[in-house]
Scaffold this active site. Structure first.
Site, PDB file in Angstrom:
ATOM      1  N   PRO A 117       0.751  -1.231  -0.199  1.00  0.00           N
ATOM      2  CG  PRO A 117       0.121  -0.811   2.024  1.00  0.00           C
ATOM      3  CD  PRO A 117       1.109  -1.937   1.155  1.00  0.00           C
ATOM      4  N   GLY A 118       2.241   1.157  -0.104  1.00  0.00           N
ATOM      5  CA  GLY A 118       2.899   2.476   0.148  1.00  0.00           C
ATOM      6  C   GLY A 118       3.218   3.089   0.936  1.00  0.00           C
ATOM      7  N   GLY A 119       3.916   1.657   1.824  1.00  0.00           N
ATOM      8  CA  GLY A 119       4.719   2.611   3.222  1.00  0.00           C
ATOM      9  C   GLY A 119       6.076   2.384   2.514  1.00  0.00           C
ATOM     10  NE  ARG A 145      -1.294  -5.418  -3.037  1.00  0.00           N
ATOM     11  CZ  ARG A 145      -1.170  -4.767  -1.521  1.00  0.00           C
ATOM     12  NH1 ARG A 145      -2.064  -5.271  -0.524  1.00  0.00           N
ATOM     13  NH2 ARG A 145       0.189  -5.016  -1.260  1.00  0.00           N
ATOM     14  CG  ASP A 184       7.962  -5.808   1.470  1.00  0.00           C
ATOM     15  OD1 ASP A 184       8.232  -6.474   1.875  1.00  0.00           O
ATOM     16  OD2 ASP A 184       6.236  -5.529   1.376  1.00  0.00           O
ATOM     17  CB  CYS A 237       5.877  -9.385   6.137  1.00  0.00           C
ATOM     18  SG  CYS A 237       4.463  -9.576   5.243  1.00  0.00           S
TER      19      CYS A 237
END
Length: 479
Positions: A117-119, A145, A184, A237
């Site tokens: 989402p852009g972090g 997304r 990511d 993650c």
């Protein structure tokens, strides 16, 4: 409230296989409360600091991210004025390591391939802005997304292009095009078990194997877009070695890449070489285990490409040329104190004028959500500033700015007009609206008032006062 699903028994068995007795500590940690964090995010003020009004909510700095802070237990800050203004980004502390690992350099061309989402995109943009800027492209293959990505990029003022394509399509268009790439990767999400009950519920025993196939495919295409000597940061993650150490081993065995050492981050452990055919260099990658560090589960590795993977370099496209539209130039001069050079190289799509962040990367066959940050909308023969433009300039960047207190800002974010401050009767037609030095949006001067230009789709009556929320913070948790 329904109890969250149990940690899957099959996952526990898998971790017992890999970790032995230590798996008990991991499972216990995954049943505890997650760590929460926020990061300074206002890219127009890259050397700025968090406002003092946020101090009651902070519980110490994140040791591997200079801009990151832990949040004390208490309310969410997502519906506050400063969050809406893009002053900070709510982000898992462990995820803040990825941009630090990338270490963006001045003038580089950077791709965040799985960006929503852009972090990580916004963190890379902030670090790049501090070092003189970079050309940044953020991509996500999923339509829903990528819209969330655009919203977050706009909120913090990241001046990047946004594409909505598969890695394969981008690789065809952009061979050897980038100096640095972030992957990511989509993963089984095991590191998020204590944060997101839905991830627990959706996890299946074969998830690591299935995602490993996808991760390899994404990396295969990513490497073709990297120039020789460029950097690739791979992160997940999740916890399973199939998606972490064994993907690293696969890259080392099949491509001309070398692992690079990462900073000595406190609370992170080296990746496990014994889970990757005892290849010693695999230990240069790093893991944050939820039972060891203050963050959710994360894996980070940085590679250097030694030789080209694509068979030939990219053919350069024609970039936009500086605008010669006198009406556009005059309107810009009426809006801003000093026109940024990027605002003179524009791309018009329907009624919206964008700064051209793609440049000679533009290819007609690609799905481009935004070729750069929106600056203005053309309504007939008149230009109106686009909301996104308010986040692109620092304080003093616009010819007229109205600074408002929190109570007034809450009403502005709900869509109410503003009173015309004394001394604004003869100023510019449009003015920026700011709180604590962070721009919220625009207003248009009218007789006796300022008409609210905050987008209707973003307006909310749920915005809460930081002073009121501070009473809900658990100060006993401070470190």
């Amino acid at each position: 409230m329904r109890n969250p699903p149990e940690i899957p028994a099959a996952f526990v068995r898998q971790m017992e296989h890999w970790l032995g007795a230590e798996a008990r500590d991991l499972v216990a940690a995954l049943s505890a409360k997650p760590w929460r964090g926020l990061r300074y995010a206002a890219i127009a003020r890259p050397r700025g600091e968090l406002p003092p009004s946020l101090a009651p909510f902070l519980s110490g700095g994140v040791p591997w991210a200079a801009d990151g802070f832990y949040l004390a237990p208490g309310p969410s800050l997502g519906y506050t004025v400063l969050h809406q203004a893009g002053a900070f980004y709510l982000q898992d502390p462990s995820a803040m390591a990825v941009a630090v690992a990338l270490d963006p350099q001045p003038g580089e061309r950077i791709l965040d391939l799985c960006a929503a989402p852009g972090g990580k995109t916004t963190h890379v943009a902030l670090m790049a802005a501090r070092r003189g800027g970079a050309q940044l492209v953020a991509n996500d293959v999923h339509r829903d997304r990528v819209l969330a990505l655009a919203e977050n990029v706009e909120r913090v003022g990241a001046p990047c292009a946004i594409t909505n394509e598969s890695p394969a399509a981008l690789a065809d268009a952009w061979p050897q095009a980038f100096d640095a790439i972030v992957v990511d990767a989509p993963c089984s999400g095991e590191g998020m078990f204590r944060k997101d009950p839905a991830v627990r519920a959706e996890w299946r025993p074969d998830a690591p194997e299935r995602f490993q196939v996808l991760q390899k495919d994404i990396l295969r295409h990513a490497l073709t877009m990297l120039r020789p000597g460029g950097r690739l940061v791979y992160s997940t993650c999740t916890l399973n070695p199939l998606e972490n150490e064994q993907v690293v081993l696969w890259l080392l065995d099949h491509y001309p890449v070398a692992l690079e050492p990462l900073p000595d981050w406190p609370e992170w452990r080296p990746a496990r070489s014994d889970w990757a055919a005892d290849r010693e260099e695999v230990g240069l990658a790093k893991r944050l285990w939820p039972h060891v560090g203050r963050g959710e589960g994360h894996f980070v590795a940085r590679f250097r490409l030694l030789d080209p993977v694509a068979t030939s370099p990219r053919r350069r496209s024609k970039a936009a040329t500086p605008s010669t539209d006198k009406a556009w130039d005059a309107w810009l001069a009426s809006l801003v104190a000093e026109v940024p050079p990027a605002w003179r190289k524009t791309v018009a799509r329907k009624s919206v004028v964008f700064a051209d962040a793609l440049g000679d990367l533009a290819v007609s066959s690609l799905r481009v959500l935004r070729p750069g940050p929106p600056i203005a909308e053309r309504k007939g023969q008149v230009f109106v500033p686009h909301h996104a433009a308010s986040r692109l300039l620092p304080p003093g960047g616009f010819r007229a700015t109205v600074e408002i207190d929190e109570e007034t800002a809450i009403r502005y974010l709900a869509g109410e007009p503003l009173a015309l401050p004394a001394g604004h009767d003869h100023e510019a037609t449009f003015c920026a609206v700011a709180h604590e030095g962070f721009h919220l949006g625009f207003a248009k001067r009218a007789p006796g008032r300022l008409n609210n230009l905050y987008p209707r789709g973003l307006r909310s009556t749920r915005i809460e006062s930081l002073a009121a929320l501070a009473a809900e913070v658990d100060s006993s948790s401070y470190t």
